[in-house]
Each structure stands twice: as structure tokens, then as C-alpha cells.
Design a protein around this motif. Structure first.
Motif, PDB file in Angstrom:
ATOM      1  N   GLU A   1       0.830  -1.203   0.000  1.00 22.00           N
ATOM      2  CA  GLU A   1       0.000   0.000   0.000  1.00 22.00           C
ATOM      3  C   GLU A   1       0.868   1.258   0.000  1.00 22.00           C
ATOM      4  O   GLU A   1       0.579   2.226  -0.717  1.00 22.00           O
ATOM      5  N   ALA A   2       1.939   1.250   0.784  1.00 21.18           N
ATOM      6  CA  ALA A   2       2.849   2.400   0.821  1.00 21.18           C
ATOM      7  C   ALA A   2       3.533   2.590  -0.533  1.00 21.18           C
ATOM      8  O   ALA A   2       3.728   3.725  -0.991  1.00 21.18           O
ATOM      9  N   LEU A   3       3.901   1.490  -1.186  1.00 19.93           N
ATOM     10  CA  LEU A   3       4.519   1.583  -2.514  1.00 19.93           C
ATOM     11  C   LEU A   3       3.563   2.190  -3.529  1.00 19.93           C
ATOM     12  O   LEU A   3       3.971   2.967  -4.402  1.00 19.93           O
ATOM     13  N   GLU A   4       2.294   1.852  -3.414  1.00 23.04           N
ATOM     14  CA  GLU A   4       1.292   2.409  -4.326  1.00 23.04           C
ATOM     15  C   GLU A   4       1.174   3.919  -4.134  1.00 23.04           C
ATOM     16  O   GLU A   4       1.122   4.680  -5.108  1.00 23.04           O
ATOM     17  N   ARG A   5       1.133   4.346  -2.863  1.00 22.78           N
ATOM     18  CA  ARG A   5       1.061   5.782  -2.586  1.00 22.78           C
ATOM     19  C   ARG A   5       2.332   6.492  -3.039  1.00 22.78           C
ATOM     20  O   ARG A   5       2.295   7.632  -3.517  1.00 22.78           O
ATOM     21  N   LEU A   6       3.456   5.821  -2.896  1.00 20.35           N
ATOM     22  CA  LEU A   6       4.729   6.397  -3.308  1.00 20.35           C
ATOM     23  C   LEU A   6       4.788   6.559  -4.827  1.00 20.35           C
ATOM     24  O   LEU A   6       5.295   7.561  -5.341  1.00 20.35           O
ATOM     25  N   ALA A   7       4.253   5.575  -5.535  1.00 13.01           N
ATOM     26  CA  ALA A   7       4.208   5.674  -6.993  1.00 13.01           C
ATOM     27  C   ALA A   7       3.350   6.850  -7.438  1.00 13.01           C
ATOM     28  O   ALA A   7       3.676   7.569  -8.387  1.00 13.01           O
ATOM     29  N   HIS A   8       2.243   7.061  -6.712  1.00 12.43           N
ATOM     30  CA  HIS A   8       1.378   8.208  -7.016  1.00 12.43           C
ATOM     31  C   HIS A   8       2.106   9.520  -6.732  1.00 12.43           C
ATOM     32  O   HIS A   8       1.959  10.513  -7.480  1.00 12.43           O
ATOM     33  N   LEU A   9       2.900   9.557  -5.672  1.00 14.70           N
ATOM     34  CA  LEU A   9       3.676  10.746  -5.344  1.00 14.70           C
ATOM     35  C   LEU A   9       4.690  11.063  -6.445  1.00 14.70           C
ATOM     36  O   LEU A   9       4.834  12.224  -6.856  1.00 14.70           O
ATOM     37  N   VAL A  10       5.384  10.037  -6.929  1.00 14.17           N
ATOM     38  CA  VAL A  10       6.357  10.241  -8.005  1.00 14.17           C
ATOM     39  C   VAL A  10       5.663  10.748  -9.265  1.00 14.17           C
ATOM     40  O   VAL A  10       6.163  11.656  -9.953  1.00 14.17           O
ATOM     41  N   GLN A  11       4.507  10.197  -9.564  1.00 13.12           N
ATOM     42  CA  GLN A  11       3.750  10.651 -10.731  1.00 13.12           C
ATOM     43  C   GLN A  11       3.338  12.122 -10.577  1.00 13.12           C
ATOM     44  O   GLN A  11       3.399  12.898 -11.534  1.00 13.12           O
ATOM     45  N   THR A  12       2.931  12.500  -9.372  1.00 13.77           N
ATOM     46  CA  THR A  12       2.564  13.899  -9.110  1.00 13.77           C
ATOM     47  C   THR A  12       3.766  14.812  -9.276  1.00 13.77           C
ATOM     48  O   THR A  12       3.664  15.899  -9.854  1.00 13.77           O
ATOM     49  N   LEU A  13       4.926  14.369  -8.782  1.00 11.88           N
ATOM     50  CA  LEU A  13       6.140  15.170  -8.929  1.00 11.88           C
ATOM     51  C   LEU A  13       6.505  15.348 -10.401  1.00 11.88           C
ATOM     52  O   LEU A  13       6.918  16.438 -10.824  1.00 11.88           O
ATOM     53  N   ASP A  14       6.347  14.312 -11.199  1.00  7.20           N
ATOM     54  CA  ASP A  14       6.631  14.418 -12.632  1.00  7.20           C
ATOM     55  C   ASP A  14       5.682  15.420 -13.296  1.00  7.20           C
ATOM     56  O   ASP A  14       6.088  16.180 -14.189  1.00  7.20           O
ATOM     57  N   THR A  15       4.430  15.433 -12.861  1.00  7.83           N
ATOM     58  CA  THR A  15       3.467  16.393 -13.396  1.00  7.83           C
ATOM     59  C   THR A  15       3.861  17.823 -13.039  1.00  7.83           C
ATOM     60  O   THR A  15       3.766  18.736 -13.870  1.00  7.83           O
ATOM     61  N   VAL A  16       4.324  18.013 -11.808  1.00 12.06           N
ATOM     62  CA  VAL A  16       4.752  19.344 -11.375  1.00 12.06           C
ATOM     63  C   VAL A  16       5.985  19.784 -12.158  1.00 12.06           C
ATOM     64  O   VAL A  16       6.110  20.957 -12.548  1.00 12.06           O
ATOM     65  N   VAL A  17       6.904  18.867 -12.430  1.00 10.52           N
ATOM     66  CA  VAL A  17       8.089  19.200 -13.225  1.00 10.52           C
ATOM     67  C   VAL A  17       7.688  19.660 -14.629  1.00 10.52           C
ATOM     68  O   VAL A  17       8.206  20.654 -15.153  1.00 10.52           O
ATOM     69  N   ALA A  18       6.745  18.940 -15.241  1.00 10.13           N
ATOM     70  CA  ALA A  18       6.273  19.329 -16.566  1.00 10.13           C
ATOM     71  C   ALA A  18       5.588  20.695 -16.532  1.00 10.13           C
ATOM     72  O   ALA A  18       5.767  21.523 -17.434  1.00 10.13           O
ATOM     73  N   LEU A  19       4.809  20.944 -15.470  1.00 14.26           N
ATOM     74  CA  LEU A  19       4.146  22.246 -15.317  1.00 14.26           C
ATOM     75  C   LEU A  19       5.175  23.352 -15.144  1.00 14.26           C
ATOM     76  O   LEU A  19       5.036  24.449 -15.718  1.00 14.26           O
ATOM     77  N   LYS A  20       6.220  23.065 -14.364  1.00 11.95           N
ATOM     78  CA  LYS A  20       7.284  24.055 -14.164  1.00 11.95           C
ATOM     79  C   LYS A  20       7.935  24.431 -15.486  1.00 11.95           C
ATOM     80  O   LYS A  20       8.169  25.615 -15.776  1.00 11.95           O
ATOM     81  N   ARG A  21       8.221  23.438 -16.309  1.00 10.47           N
ATOM     82  CA  ARG A  21       8.839  23.703 -17.610  1.00 10.47           C
ATOM     83  C   ARG A  21       7.936  24.563 -18.483  1.00 10.47           C
ATOM     84  O   ARG A  21       8.405  25.489 -19.167  1.00 10.47           O
TER      85      ARG A  21
END
Length: 233
Positions: A73-93
Motif C-alpha cells: 500500500e505504501a509503494l502504491e502511494r509512493l508511486a502516485h507521489l512520483v507521478q505527481t512530482l513528474d506532473t509538477v516538473v512538466a508544469l514548471k517547464r
């Protein structure tokens, strides 16, 4: 007309010309200050926010490596966190490119406008048609043309209700560079006061500050065309 009246008229004309030149220079200075501030903000986002996002992503990768398969369950939440961070990086660019289009310096105006048009089409669902020739403009003039298209596309998205947009950049030998943005939207009365017309008035001052001219052709139900002309470098 008396000699005194003639001299007074000459003096008034000279004063009007002097004040007009001062306002033009002030408009150019204000635009320079605004673009410098945008460039500073873009650098801060790239350096400081970029460093924070990179650090957060590395921490997430370390945590995932330590968890292994022990906490699904923690790994699933962590994967979602990484995906959110990637989205923020794309938004920043995307925000950085809106603030200061780095492609202008590296790829030139036609390619940069093509990228802008393609991304706008993907986000808005509109069909964007581009006819873009190579130009010989100084960097400040290229940035003015880019901001004009950016402002025009934003107005199309907010107000026009259009389905298609045509962007044309023409640079014939020995002639000024011409740029036009046309849409098939609802149109408007150019003399009517609105947020769109205020933005276009700002672009007119900006184009004129670079020694060019801008024309707006629109009518209710007949779409809008914005045409700008700037002298060659």
C-alpha cells in the motif's frame, strides 16, 4: 493665420512630437523591465524550484528502494507521489517557457511559434494552421512577435469561440516582416472596451515601440485578424 499663430502651432507640434517620443521610450522601457522580471522569475523557478523537485524525487526513490516489497500500500502511494512530482516538473517547464521562451534564442522565431501553436492546439482542441517563414529580426523584435501571438491565442481561447486559427509569418526580401493571427470566432467591435481589447492595445504600443505597426480587423460574427509589421534588423 498670423505669424504668431504659425509659430505657436509649430511649437505645439514640436511639443506633441517630443511627448510622443517620450511615451514611446517609456513604453519600451516598461516592456524591457517586464521582460527582465519574467526572465528573473524563470531563472528562479528553474534553479530553486527545480532543485527542490529533484531532491523530492530522489528521496522518493530512496524510500521506495528501502521498502522493497514489504508494504504494497505504501509503494502504491509512493508511486502516485512520483507521478505527481513528474506532473509538477512538466508544469514548471511550461511556466518557464511562458515566462521566457528559451526556444527563441536556440531555434528562432518560426520554430518557436510552431511549438507554441502546437501546444496551444493540444490544450484547447482548436485546429491551428501555420505558415511560417524564416525572418531577420533583432531579439527584441522576435520577442515582440512571440508575445503578440501568445496574447492573440489567449484571447481566442477566452473570448472568440473559434474552431480554427491561422498564423502566418511572412518575410519577403527587403520588406518588413509581417505577422498575422486570424480566427473564425465570433468577432467583436475593436472600439469596444474589454479585457481583450485592452491587451491588444498594449500589444499595439509594444509593436510601435519597436518601430512597427499593428492593425486589428474584426466584426461580430466574422472572426478576428491581427496583423503586425516590423522592420528588418
Amino acid at each position: 493665420m498670423s505669424i504668431r499663430q504659425g509659430l505657436e502651432n509649430t511649437r505645439l507640434e514640436a511639443e506633441v512630437a517630443r511627448r510622443t517620443a517620450q511615451l514611446t521610450e517609456l513604453a519600451r522601457h516598461m516592456q524591457t523591465v517586464r521582460e527582465d522580471e519574467r526572465a528573473r522569475l524563470a531563472r528562479d523557478l528553474h534553479d530553486e524550484l527545480g532543485a527542490l523537485l529533484t531532491s523530492a524525487r530522489l528521496d522518493a526513490a530512496r524510500i521506495r528502494a528501502r521498502l522493497g516489497d514489504t508494504a504494497p500500500e505504501a509503494l502504491e502511494r509512493l508511486a502516485h507521489l512520483v507521478q505527481t512530482l513528474d506532473t509538477v516538473v512538466a508544469l514548471k517547464r511550461r511556466i518557464i517557457e511562458d515566462l521566457r521562451p528559451s526556444a527563441l534564442a536556440h531555434l528562432g522565431l518560426p520554430i518557436t511559434l510552431d511549438i507554441l501553436a502546437r501546444e496551444f492546439g493540444e490544450q484547447s482542441g482548436l485546429q491551428i494552421h501555420c505558415d511560417l517563414m524564416a525572418t531577420q529580426l533583432v531579439p527584441a523584435a522576435e520577442l515582440t512577435m512571440y508575445r503578440l501571438v501568445q496574447e492573440a491565442l489567449n484571447n481566442v481561447a477566452k473570448h472568440a469561440g473559434a474552431r480554427q486559427v491561422w498564423i502566418k509569418l511572412q518575410a519577403l526580401a527587403g520588406e518588413p516582416v509581417h505577422l498575422s493571427v486570424r480566427d473564425d470566432g465570433c468577432g467583436f467591435l475593436p472600439c469596444a472596451a474589454s479585457s481583450a481589447s485592452h491587451g491588444l492595445a498594449g500589444m499595439r504600443f509594444r509593436v510601435e515601440a519597436e518601430g512597427g505597426s499593428l492593425e486589428i480587423h474584426s466584426a461580430p460574427g466574422q472572426g478576428t485578424q491581427i496583423s503586425a509589421s516590423l522592420p528588418l534588423a
